[in-house]
Design an enzyme around this catalytic site. Structure first.
Site, PDB file in Angstrom:
ATOM      1  N   SER A 100       1.032  -1.623   0.389  1.00 37.70           N
ATOM      2  CA  SER A 100       0.105  -0.208   0.064  1.00 37.70           C
ATOM      3  C   SER A 100       1.603   1.587   0.347  1.00 37.70           C
ATOM      4  CB  SER A 100      -0.937  -0.151   1.041  1.00 37.70           C
ATOM      5  OG  SER A 100      -2.109   0.961   0.842  1.00 37.70           O
ATOM      6  N   ASP A 230      -9.912  -5.058  -4.153  1.00 36.17           N
ATOM      7  CA  ASP A 230      -9.095  -4.273  -3.342  1.00 36.17           C
ATOM      8  C   ASP A 230      -9.855  -3.066  -3.727  1.00 36.17           C
ATOM      9  OD1 ASP A 230      -7.334  -2.468  -2.206  1.00 36.17           O
ATOM     10  OD2 ASP A 230      -5.417  -3.300  -2.672  1.00 36.17           O
ATOM     11  N   HIS A 259      -7.339  -5.918   0.028  1.00 32.64           N
ATOM     12  CA  HIS A 259      -6.657  -4.923  -0.384  1.00 32.64           C
ATOM     13  C   HIS A 259      -5.437  -5.533   0.961  1.00 32.64           C
ATOM     14  CE1 HIS A 259      -4.304  -1.425  -0.581  1.00 32.64           C
ATOM     15  NE2 HIS A 259      -4.121  -1.343   1.018  1.00 32.64           N
TER      16      HIS A 259
END
Length: 279
Positions: A100, A230, A259
């Site tokens: 991320s 995601d 995610h």
């Protein structure tokens, strides 16, 4: 030059960066997502430690156990902090794995500071090239989305973090989700350990930083991993664009994964990471 005490280095601007450094062998450096800490890598660090690797993870400035400073919460400082850690530990032939926001940090570090030290890069559910909708990035998310994050954080950070972990982060808002209360609580715990100012400023860092030139400048083998469900970093405006900018990239898409797939599907992701590292 960064100085070091047990489990901390001090950066040139006086920030104490907490880190873990376990084992020996080829180093793997893990870069966590927003607003978490190095603890988010437990499943990977134990796995790779057991495979004979040296595993290293730090808490980003303002996050986890690192100093809750009021400034420097941008990708340039994040990457420089990693460079200070890598230099102090004299890391060479290292694998960098970022999730991320940490994927952006890892890419920025490799592109700007990693020459001669990095063997491979992995970015997972990562924010590059850029999340924000701009004239040159029409598929991005509008600024109002990120303004909403900031407003929720400022109004009730504890509830906001509980909502993120309980819902879209792990796909726990999907009808067939296997919800884990422990995973939700651990996400919340990590988030609340960090500083509100760092997390508030970090929203701008992860959403508005343009990593296009960083991606173009990376020449080490790079694996881009992303779940096609995601809800935090939509795949079409991240991984599918990033792979086109990399000189030596491979894209691996995980059908239905969220995610938070590094935690929810560590049993699948970890062997895939190992295969890439060993290749």
């Amino acid at each position: 030059m960064a100085s070091m005490t047990q489990n901390f280095i001090r950066t040139e601007d006086g920030v104490e960066i907490f880190y873990k450094d376990w084992g020996s062998g080829q180093p793997i450096v893990f870069h966590h997502g927003w607003p978490l800490s190095s603890d988010d890598w437990d499943a990977q660090m134990l796995y790779f430690l057991g495979k004979g690797y040296r595993v290293i993870a730090h808490d980003r400035r303002g996050h986890g156990r690192s100093t809750q400073v009021g400034d420097g919460h941008d990708m340039a400082h994040y990457a420089a902090d990693v460079a200070a850690l890598a230099a102090r530990l004299d890391l060479r032939d290292a694998i960098h794995i970022g999730h991320s926001t940490g994927g952006g940090e890892a890419a920025a570090y490799v592109a700007r500071h990693g020459a001669g030290r990095v063997a491979k890069l992995v970015i997972v559910g990562a924010v590059p090239p850029i999340m924000l909708k701009t004239p040159s990035n029409p598929g991005g998310l509008p600024i109002e989305v990120f303004d909403g994050f900031r407003a929720q954080l400022a109004a009730n950070r504890a509830q906001f973090y509980l909502d993120v972990a309980s819902g879209p982060f792990y796909g726990f808002n999907r009808p067939d989700a296997q919800v884990s209360a422990g995973v939700i609580q651990n996400w919340w715990r990590q988030g609340m350990m960090g500083g509100a100012k760092a997390h508030y400023d970090g929203i701008k860092a992860f959403s508005e930083t343009d990593f296009t030139e960083d991606l173009k400048n990376i020449d080490v083998p790079t694996l881009v991993m992303h779940g096609d469900d995601d809800q935090i970093v939509p795949i079409d405006n991240s991984a599918r664009l990033a792979i086109a900018l990399l000189k030596n990239g491979t894209l691996k898409i995980y059908e239905g994964y969220s995610h938070g797939m590094l935690t929810s599907h560590a049993d699948v992701i970890n062997p895939d990471l190992l295969a890439f590292i060993r290749a």
